[in-house]
Design a protein around this motif. Structure first.
Motif, short mmCIF file in Angstrom:
data_model
loop_
_atom_site.label_atom_id
_atom_site.label_comp_id
_atom_site.label_asym_id
_atom_site.label_seq_id
_atom_site.Cartn_x
_atom_site.Cartn_y
_atom_site.Cartn_z
N ASN A 131 0.83 -1.21 0.00
CA ASN A 131 0.00 0.00 0.00
C ASN A 131 0.86 1.26 0.00
O ASN A 131 0.56 2.22 -0.71
N MET A 132 1.92 1.27 0.79
CA MET A 132 2.81 2.45 0.82
C MET A 132 3.50 2.62 -0.54
O MET A 132 3.63 3.75 -1.03
N THR A 133 3.92 1.52 -1.13
CA THR A 133 4.55 1.59 -2.45
C THR A 133 3.57 2.10 -3.49
O THR A 133 3.92 2.90 -4.36
N ALA A 134 2.32 1.66 -3.39
CA ALA A 134 1.30 2.09 -4.35
C ALA A 134 1.01 3.59 -4.21
O ALA A 134 0.85 4.29 -5.21
N VAL A 135 0.96 4.08 -2.98
CA VAL A 135 0.74 5.52 -2.77
C VAL A 135 1.89 6.31 -3.37
O VAL A 135 1.68 7.33 -4.05
N LEU A 136 3.11 5.86 -3.14
CA LEU A 136 4.27 6.54 -3.72
C LEU A 136 4.23 6.50 -5.24
O LEU A 136 4.59 7.48 -5.90
N TYR A 137 3.80 5.38 -5.81
CA TYR A 137 3.72 5.28 -7.26
C TYR A 137 2.72 6.28 -7.82
O TYR A 137 3.01 6.99 -8.79
N VAL A 138 1.52 6.34 -7.24
CA VAL A 138 0.50 7.26 -7.74
C VAL A 138 0.96 8.70 -7.58
O VAL A 138 0.73 9.54 -8.45
N TYR A 139 1.66 8.98 -6.50
CA TYR A 139 2.12 10.35 -6.24
C TYR A 139 3.28 10.75 -7.16
O TYR A 139 3.33 11.86 -7.66
N LYS A 140 4.21 9.84 -7.41
CA LYS A 140 5.45 10.17 -8.11
C LYS A 140 5.48 9.83 -9.59
O LYS A 140 6.35 10.30 -10.30
N SER A 141 4.56 9.03 -10.07
CA SER A 141 4.64 8.55 -11.45
C SER A 141 4.41 9.68 -12.45
O SER A 141 3.32 10.26 -12.54
N ARG A 142 5.44 9.97 -13.20
CA ARG A 142 5.35 11.00 -14.22
C ARG A 142 4.46 10.52 -15.37
O ARG A 142 3.67 11.29 -15.93
N HIS A 143 4.58 9.26 -15.72
CA HIS A 143 3.77 8.69 -16.80
C HIS A 143 2.29 8.81 -16.47
O HIS A 143 1.49 9.22 -17.32
N LEU A 144 1.91 8.47 -15.26
CA LEU A 144 0.50 8.55 -14.85
C LEU A 144 0.01 9.99 -14.86
O LEU A 144 -1.10 10.28 -15.32
N GLU A 145 0.82 10.91 -14.39
CA GLU A 145 0.43 12.33 -14.36
C GLU A 145 0.27 12.88 -15.77
O GLU A 145 -0.71 13.56 -16.07
N VAL A 146 1.23 12.59 -16.65
CA VAL A 146 1.16 13.08 -18.03
C VAL A 146 -0.03 12.45 -18.75
O VAL A 146 -0.73 13.12 -19.51
N MET A 147 -0.30 11.18 -18.48
CA MET A 147 -1.43 10.50 -19.10
C MET A 147 -2.75 11.15 -18.69
O MET A 147 -3.59 11.47 -19.54
#
Length: 157
Positions: A131-147
């Motif tokens: 869960n902590m890794t998933a929160v960090l991924y959603v917060y930090k993922s540039r690909h997800l933000e640009v998408m």
């Protein structure tokens, strides 16, 4: 100038969802998938379901916590239909739905940890780490933000 390498775009020039997003959504939809899997197995379905969720209340709460992730899954899956209809505002909800689902599942995890009187369990520790890794991924993922930004600002072709 492209925001991401060319391999992350489809033929229409739209950004494809990252593969990690699908993995995250599967992780968040685990209670619904377990429920569906136990429903498919008719003979021992209730026994299998009781292994994962001993009380029905925990199952229903976990399924409710998975509902926002299911909404984000539907938004990503039906993006072409949304684009055809010109409905771009719904893509604002992808990341908030993921955060909401992660937050609710973390609250359920903390409730379980308190019920067990803080006794260590590898399963609970791994779940907390995921869960902590998933929160960090959603917060930090540039690909997800640009998408998400690209999908919201896309003008119909």
């Amino acid at each position: 100038m492209l925001a991401l390498p060319l391999r992350y775009y489809d033929e229409a020039g739209r950004i494809l969802p990252p593969k990690a997003l699908y993995i995250l959504q599967l992780w968040l939809l685990q209670s619904i998938l377990i429920f569906l899997g136990s429903a498919i197995i008719r003979n021992n379905g209730a026994e299998i379901l009781s292994l994962w969720y001993p009380s029905k209340t925990k199952l229903y709460l976990a399924m409710a916590a998975s509902f926002p992730a299911f909404i984000s899954f539907l938004l990503v899956s039906y993006r072409n239909k949304m684009w055809e209809r010109g409905v771009f505002w719904v893509f604002y909800f992808i990341k908030p739905c993921l955060y909401l689902s992660l937050g609710l599942q973390t609250m359920l995890l903390l409730n379980t940890i308190v019920e067990l009187q803080f006794h260590f369990s590898y399963t609970l520790g791994l779940t907390a780490l995921m869960n902590m890794t998933a929160v960090l991924y959603v917060y930090k993922s540039r690909h997800l933000e640009v998408m998400c930004t690209d999908w919201r600002l896309r003008v119909s072709n």
